[in-house]
Scaffold this motif. Structure first.
Motif, PDB file in Angstrom:
ATOM      1  N   ASP A  88      31.809  60.069  70.802  1.00  0.00           N
ATOM      2  CA  ASP A  88      32.660  58.910  70.521  1.00  0.00           C
ATOM      3  C   ASP A  88      33.751  59.297  69.530  1.00  0.00           C
ATOM      4  O   ASP A  88      33.734  58.887  68.369  1.00  0.00           O
ATOM      5  N   PRO A  89      34.733  60.098  69.967  1.00  0.00           N
ATOM      6  CA  PRO A  89      35.786  60.531  69.044  1.00  0.00           C
ATOM      7  C   PRO A  89      36.589  59.373  68.461  1.00  0.00           C
ATOM      8  O   PRO A  89      37.078  59.452  67.331  1.00  0.00           O
ATOM      9  N   SER A  90      36.738  58.290  69.223  1.00  0.00           N
ATOM     10  CA  SER A  90      37.559  57.171  68.767  1.00  0.00           C
ATOM     11  C   SER A  90      37.063  56.572  67.465  1.00  0.00           C
ATOM     12  O   SER A  90      37.837  55.954  66.728  1.00  0.00           O
ATOM     13  N   ALA A  91      35.784  56.756  67.167  1.00  0.00           N
ATOM     14  CA  ALA A  91      35.226  56.205  65.932  1.00  0.00           C
ATOM     15  C   ALA A  91      35.883  56.806  64.697  1.00  0.00           C
ATOM     16  O   ALA A  91      35.808  56.221  63.608  1.00  0.00           O
ATOM     17  N   TRP A  92      36.547  57.952  64.854  1.00  0.00           N
ATOM     18  CA  TRP A  92      37.178  58.636  63.728  1.00  0.00           C
ATOM     19  C   TRP A  92      38.641  58.284  63.556  1.00  0.00           C
ATOM     20  O   TRP A  92      39.253  58.677  62.563  1.00  0.00           O
ATOM     21  N   GLY A  93      39.223  57.581  64.514  1.00  0.00           N
ATOM     22  CA  GLY A  93      40.642  57.268  64.406  1.00  0.00           C
ATOM     23  C   GLY A  93      41.492  58.524  64.497  1.00  0.00           C
ATOM     24  O   GLY A  93      41.090  59.539  65.067  1.00  0.00           O
ATOM     25  N   ASP A  94      42.667  58.465  63.922  1.00  0.00           N
ATOM     26  CA  ASP A  94      43.627  59.575  63.991  1.00  0.00           C
ATOM     27  C   ASP A  94      43.299  60.615  62.917  1.00  0.00           C
ATOM     28  O   ASP A  94      43.856  60.612  61.813  1.00  0.00           O
ATOM     29  N   VAL A  95      42.414  61.543  63.245  1.00  0.00           N
ATOM     30  CA  VAL A  95      41.933  62.515  62.261  1.00  0.00           C
ATOM     31  C   VAL A  95      43.032  63.511  61.892  1.00  0.00           C
ATOM     32  O   VAL A  95      43.918  63.825  62.692  1.00  0.00           O
ATOM     33  N   VAL A  96      42.949  64.022  60.672  1.00  0.00           N
ATOM     34  CA  VAL A  96      43.877  65.048  60.191  1.00  0.00           C
ATOM     35  C   VAL A  96      43.534  66.396  60.826  1.00  0.00           C
ATOM     36  O   VAL A  96      42.375  66.800  60.853  1.00  0.00           O
ATOM     37  N   LYS A 107      59.917  65.379  53.497  1.00  0.00           N
ATOM     38  CA  LYS A 107      58.913  64.384  53.105  1.00  0.00           C
ATOM     39  C   LYS A 107      57.511  64.938  53.364  1.00  0.00           C
ATOM     40  O   LYS A 107      57.210  65.399  54.474  1.00  0.00           O
ATOM     41  N   PRO A 108      56.636  64.944  52.364  1.00  0.00           N
ATOM     42  CA  PRO A 108      55.276  65.474  52.549  1.00  0.00           C
ATOM     43  C   PRO A 108      54.549  64.736  53.674  1.00  0.00           C
ATOM     44  O   PRO A 108      54.686  63.521  53.831  1.00  0.00           O
ATOM     45  N   HIS A 109      53.772  65.492  54.427  1.00  0.00           N
ATOM     46  CA  HIS A 109      53.091  64.887  55.569  1.00  0.00           C
ATOM     47  C   HIS A 109      51.879  65.715  55.966  1.00  0.00           C
ATOM     48  O   HIS A 109      51.744  66.883  55.583  1.00  0.00           O
ATOM     49  N   ALA A 110      51.028  65.078  56.727  1.00  0.00           N
ATOM     50  CA  ALA A 110      49.940  65.760  57.416  1.00  0.00           C
ATOM     51  C   ALA A 110      50.190  65.602  58.907  1.00  0.00           C
ATOM     52  O   ALA A 110      50.988  64.760  59.334  1.00  0.00           O
ATOM     53  N   TRP A 111      49.506  66.416  59.712  1.00  0.00           N
ATOM     54  CA  TRP A 111      49.565  66.253  61.162  1.00  0.00           C
ATOM     55  C   TRP A 111      48.252  65.621  61.609  1.00  0.00           C
ATOM     56  O   TRP A 111      47.174  66.153  61.347  1.00  0.00           O
ATOM     57  N   ARG A 112      48.371  64.473  62.260  1.00  0.00           N
ATOM     58  CA  ARG A 112      47.188  63.739  62.708  1.00  0.00           C
ATOM     59  C   ARG A 112      47.143  63.678  64.235  1.00  0.00           C
ATOM     60  O   ARG A 112      48.174  63.569  64.904  1.00  0.00           O
ATOM     61  N   SER A 170      42.686  71.638  59.321  1.00  0.00           N
ATOM     62  CA  SER A 170      41.547  70.865  58.852  1.00  0.00           C
ATOM     63  C   SER A 170      40.264  71.579  59.255  1.00  0.00           C
ATOM     64  O   SER A 170      40.259  72.515  60.076  1.00  0.00           O
ATOM     65  N   TYR A 171      39.157  71.131  58.696  1.00  0.00           N
ATOM     66  CA  TYR A 171      37.850  71.660  59.093  1.00  0.00           C
ATOM     67  C   TYR A 171      37.659  71.503  60.597  1.00  0.00           C
ATOM     68  O   TYR A 171      37.208  72.432  61.284  1.00  0.00           O
ATOM     69  N   HIS A 172      38.001  70.329  61.133  1.00  0.00           N
ATOM     70  CA  HIS A 172      37.755  70.053  62.547  1.00  0.00           C
ATOM     71  C   HIS A 172      38.427  71.086  63.445  1.00  0.00           C
ATOM     72  O   HIS A 172      37.804  71.634  64.363  1.00  0.00           O
ATOM     73  N   LEU A 173      39.702  71.354  63.200  1.00  0.00           N
ATOM     74  CA  LEU A 173      40.431  72.277  64.066  1.00  0.00           C
ATOM     75  C   LEU A 173      39.977  73.712  63.862  1.00  0.00           C
ATOM     76  O   LEU A 173      39.737  74.448  64.830  1.00  0.00           O
ATOM     77  N   ALA A 174      39.818  74.133  62.616  1.00  0.00           N
ATOM     78  CA  ALA A 174      39.462  75.523  62.336  1.00  0.00           C
ATOM     79  C   ALA A 174      38.080  75.869  62.873  1.00  0.00           C
ATOM     80  O   ALA A 174      37.888  76.927  63.488  1.00  0.00           O
ATOM     81  N   VAL A 175      37.110  75.002  62.655  1.00  0.00           N
ATOM     82  CA  VAL A 175      35.744  75.327  63.085  1.00  0.00           C
ATOM     83  C   VAL A 175      35.657  75.360  64.606  1.00  0.00           C
ATOM     84  O   VAL A 175      34.934  76.182  65.184  1.00  0.00           O
ATOM     85  N   THR A 176      36.404  74.484  65.270  1.00  0.00           N
ATOM     86  CA  THR A 176      36.396  74.473  66.729  1.00  0.00           C
ATOM     87  C   THR A 176      36.982  75.762  67.294  1.00  0.00           C
ATOM     88  O   THR A 176      36.418  76.379  68.207  1.00  0.00           O
ATOM     89  N   LEU A 177      38.105  76.190  66.742  1.00  0.00           N
ATOM     90  CA  LEU A 177      38.746  77.421  67.207  1.00  0.00           C
ATOM     91  C   LEU A 177      37.906  78.646  66.884  1.00  0.00           C
ATOM     92  O   LEU A 177      37.758  79.553  67.714  1.00  0.00           O
ATOM     93  N   ASP A 178      37.354  78.700  65.682  1.00  0.00           N
ATOM     94  CA  ASP A 178      36.563  79.857  65.280  1.00  0.00           C
ATOM     95  C   ASP A 178      35.315  80.013  66.139  1.00  0.00           C
ATOM     96  O   ASP A 178      34.960  81.120  66.552  1.00  0.00           O
ATOM     97  N   ASP A 179      34.624  78.906  66.391  1.00  0.00           N
ATOM     98  CA  ASP A 179      33.414  78.989  67.212  1.00  0.00           C
ATOM     99  C   ASP A 179      33.740  79.517  68.606  1.00  0.00           C
ATOM    100  O   ASP A 179      32.997  80.331  69.168  1.00  0.00           O
TER     101      ASP A 179
END
Length: 296
Positions: free
Chosen positions: A193-201, A155-160, A210-219
């Protein structure tokens, strides 16, 4: 960790090769380049081509040509996200093992339908700082057996990110140091305030990160000490600070600069060729003209 990743200041410009550079990109690139020079630091170029479907070698070549025409130089080699997909998968795996992320099976269409039906009853669905509806999140309560059956069935899915579980990991309030615009306190800190974003992808089938994970790791990997970027990413910093804390990564100083807006009052888009750097060059403008247009 409360100190920047490197004693020598490290700045970076990280465009996505899915369109032409415009004036807004030029502002960010020049600010990073000039601040690095002023601080006797390093200036890096990173190509954020994680979106393989939209990124092309032609756009990347155009970006590099525009930056060179603007008179910017950077360290070699250039980092390309598409060459480091295993790094993102490995870090995602760490979060999966800690039960901080979950497979999310709802499609965009299903989310839109659920939100539409909810708001048709006169209620307001919560939205993130960008205005997108927060993910419903019922799948957080699925049993492990149910999840495994759905995953095994293809079943197609994303990881949140399970935001509630992630926030429960924090031992103290999240903040970041801001040297640009924003409601800082007397110490120059901004409350995240991370909670404002809910369960981000954090990962999708069509993109391993996602952009969030990749940019954090790369930096972190590149030792970036100063992240200078547009104010449209100001609120996203809350998510990045959370990921840095969860993955035990250093966090940089942030500087969010003004945006360049089009005649309609909106931020520039790569689809607007009339504001592209290449178009200005072809029209006879000089790099100094671009700096003047940007009020630099």
């Amino acid at each position: 960790m409360n100190k920047p990743a490197s004693k020598q200041p490290v700045f970076r410009f990280a465009p996505s090769p899915n369109g032409q550079l415009h004036l807004g990109h030029a502002l960010s690139a020049i600010l990073n380049h000039d601040m690095a020079k002023r601080e006797l630091g390093r200036f890096l170029l990173r190509i954020e081509d994680i979106d393989i479907a939209r990124s092309t070698p032609e756009f990347e070549a155009g970006i590099i040509a525009d930056l060179k025409w603007l008179g910017l130089d950077w360290e070699q080699p250039v980092r390309r996200q598409s060459e480091h997909l295993d790094l993102y998968r490995q870090s995602l795996g760490q979060l999966i093992a800690r039960d901080l992320v979950y497979p999310a099976f709802l499609t965009r269409g299903a989310i839109k339908t659920a939100v539409g039906e909810f708001e048709a009853r006169g209620k307001t669905w919560p939205r993130d700082p960008d205005g997108a509806p927060l993910y419903p999140g019922e799948e957080r309560r699925l049993s492990d057996d149910a999840r495994q059956r759905m995953l095994a069935g293809g079943k197609p899915h994303a990881w949140r990110l399970d935001m509630a579980k992630a926030m429960a990991q924090l031992k103290e309030p999240l903040t970041w140091q801001e040297s640009g615009s924003g409601p800082t306190d007397e110490t120059g800190l901004i409350a995240a305030d991370p909670s404002a974003w809910g369960d981000v992808v954090l990962s999708r089938l069509d993109a391993p990160s996602s952009y969030h994970l990749a940019v954090t790791l790369d930096d972190a990997l590149q030792g970036v000490s100063h992240v200078v970027r547009g104010s449209d990413l100001f609120h996203a910093t809350s998510v990045h600070r959370l990921l840095q804390t969860l993955l035990d990564l250093p966090h940089p100083v942030y500087h969010h600069h003004r945006l360049i807006l089009g005649p309609d009052g909106r931020k520039l888009s790569k689809s607007n060729r009339d504001t592209g750097i290449a178009a200005f060059r072809e029209a006879g403008k000089t790099p100094d003209d671009i700096r003047q247009m940007l009020l630099l």
